[in-house]
Design an enzyme around this catalytic site. Structure first.
Site, mmCIF file in Angstrom:
data_model
loop_
_atom_site.group_PDB
_atom_site.id
_atom_site.type_symbol
_atom_site.label_atom_id
_atom_site.label_comp_id
_atom_site.label_asym_id
_atom_site.label_seq_id
_atom_site.Cartn_x
_atom_site.Cartn_y
_atom_site.Cartn_z
ATOM 1 N N GLY A 11 93.076 -21.458 12.531
ATOM 2 C CA GLY A 11 94.136 -21.915 12.456
ATOM 3 C C GLY A 11 95.338 -22.671 11.855
ATOM 4 O O GLY A 11 95.429 -21.368 11.034
ATOM 5 N N CYS A 12 96.114 -23.646 10.664
ATOM 6 C CA CYS A 12 97.113 -23.700 10.470
ATOM 7 C C CYS A 12 96.989 -22.568 9.081
ATOM 8 O O CYS A 12 95.900 -23.260 8.068
ATOM 9 C CB CYS A 12 97.675 -25.204 10.244
ATOM 10 S SG CYS A 12 98.969 -25.525 9.684
ATOM 11 N N PHE A 13 97.958 -22.262 8.833
ATOM 12 C CA PHE A 13 97.673 -21.244 7.373
ATOM 13 C C PHE A 13 97.888 -22.212 6.309
ATOM 14 O O PHE A 13 97.539 -21.542 5.431
ATOM 15 C CB PHE A 13 98.148 -20.051 7.068
ATOM 16 C CG PHE A 13 99.547 -19.521 7.239
ATOM 17 C CD1 PHE A 13 100.046 -20.467 7.527
ATOM 18 C CD2 PHE A 13 100.177 -19.109 7.902
ATOM 19 C CE1 PHE A 13 101.895 -20.582 8.154
ATOM 20 C CE2 PHE A 13 100.923 -18.243 8.794
ATOM 21 C CZ PHE A 13 102.630 -19.482 7.820
ATOM 22 N N TRP A 14 98.311 -23.133 6.131
ATOM 23 C CA TRP A 14 98.115 -24.077 5.359
ATOM 24 C C TRP A 14 97.241 -24.593 4.612
ATOM 25 O O TRP A 14 97.168 -24.936 3.823
ATOM 26 C CB TRP A 14 99.505 -25.414 5.617
ATOM 27 C CG TRP A 14 101.341 -24.589 6.121
ATOM 28 C CD1 TRP A 14 101.774 -24.293 5.328
ATOM 29 C CD2 TRP A 14 101.819 -26.521 6.777
ATOM 30 N NE1 TRP A 14 102.659 -23.852 6.554
ATOM 31 C CE2 TRP A 14 102.951 -25.399 6.705
ATOM 32 C CE3 TRP A 14 101.832 -27.032 7.239
ATOM 33 C CZ2 TRP A 14 104.422 -26.164 7.267
ATOM 34 C CZ3 TRP A 14 102.324 -27.716 7.345
ATOM 35 C CH2 TRP A 14 104.257 -27.583 7.896
#
EC number: 1.8.4.11
Length: 173
Positions: A11-14
């Site tokens: 998902g979001c790499f953050w």
């Protein structure tokens, strides 16, 4: 020292940096893009979902201090492995889950952990996380590196609003 790389899409790499950060043997974690159809993509291009790239984290590690198996054990509980349309509130092909293997040993280990997870019956739906050969890794822009450290309030708010933490707590803890 045996330096290796592991690349995970979750998902979001953050949200995929912090779980692996500051562990013994982890040398670096870079947010970036892998698997798409254009060279040197930008965040703005990838977020359209039209380039075929995944948002990924690439981890460089000393496998004598922290094994690939340990990385896999940390990876699976960060995601919903049954969702093929993205992760949590992040929807689109760029937010799909995948393990990108660097060599045959990593492929075998990743496939094995996926099979064990499927057989565990932890989830009622099939495990759809892909196991794919690593391709060219493109480092994301500076503002996406170590986002959880640079923007802690935004990071925490995003995790809470996304449903990621609620899912992890109810399915993995």
């Amino acid at each position: 020292m045996k330096q290796e790389r592991a690349t995970f899409a979750g998902g979001c790499f953050w949200c995929m940096v912090q779980p692996f950060d500051e562990l013994p043997g982890i040398h670096s974690i870079l947010s970036g893009y892998m698997g798409g159809t254009i060279d040197n993509p930008t965040y703005d291009q990838v977020k359209t979902g039209q380039t075929g790239h995944f948002e990924v984290v690439q981890i460089t590690f000393d496998s004598e201090k922290f094994s690939y198996d340990q990385l896999l054990e940390l990876y699976w509980p960060q995601i919903d492995p049954t969702d093929d349309g993205g992760q949590f509130h992040d929807r689109g092909s760029q937010y799909r889950t995948a393990i990108f293997y660097e060599n045959e040993d990593q492929r075998i280990r990743a496939e094995s952990t996926k099979q064990k997870l499927q057989e565990s019956n932890r989830f009622k739906k099939p495990i759809v996380t892909e196991i794919l050969p690593a391709s060219t890794f493109y480092v994301a822009e500076d503002e996406h590196q170590d986002f959880y450290k640079k923007q802690p309030k935004h990071y925490k708010q995003d995790r809470e609003e996304s449903g990621r933490d609620t899912f992890i707590h109810s399915h993995w803890k």
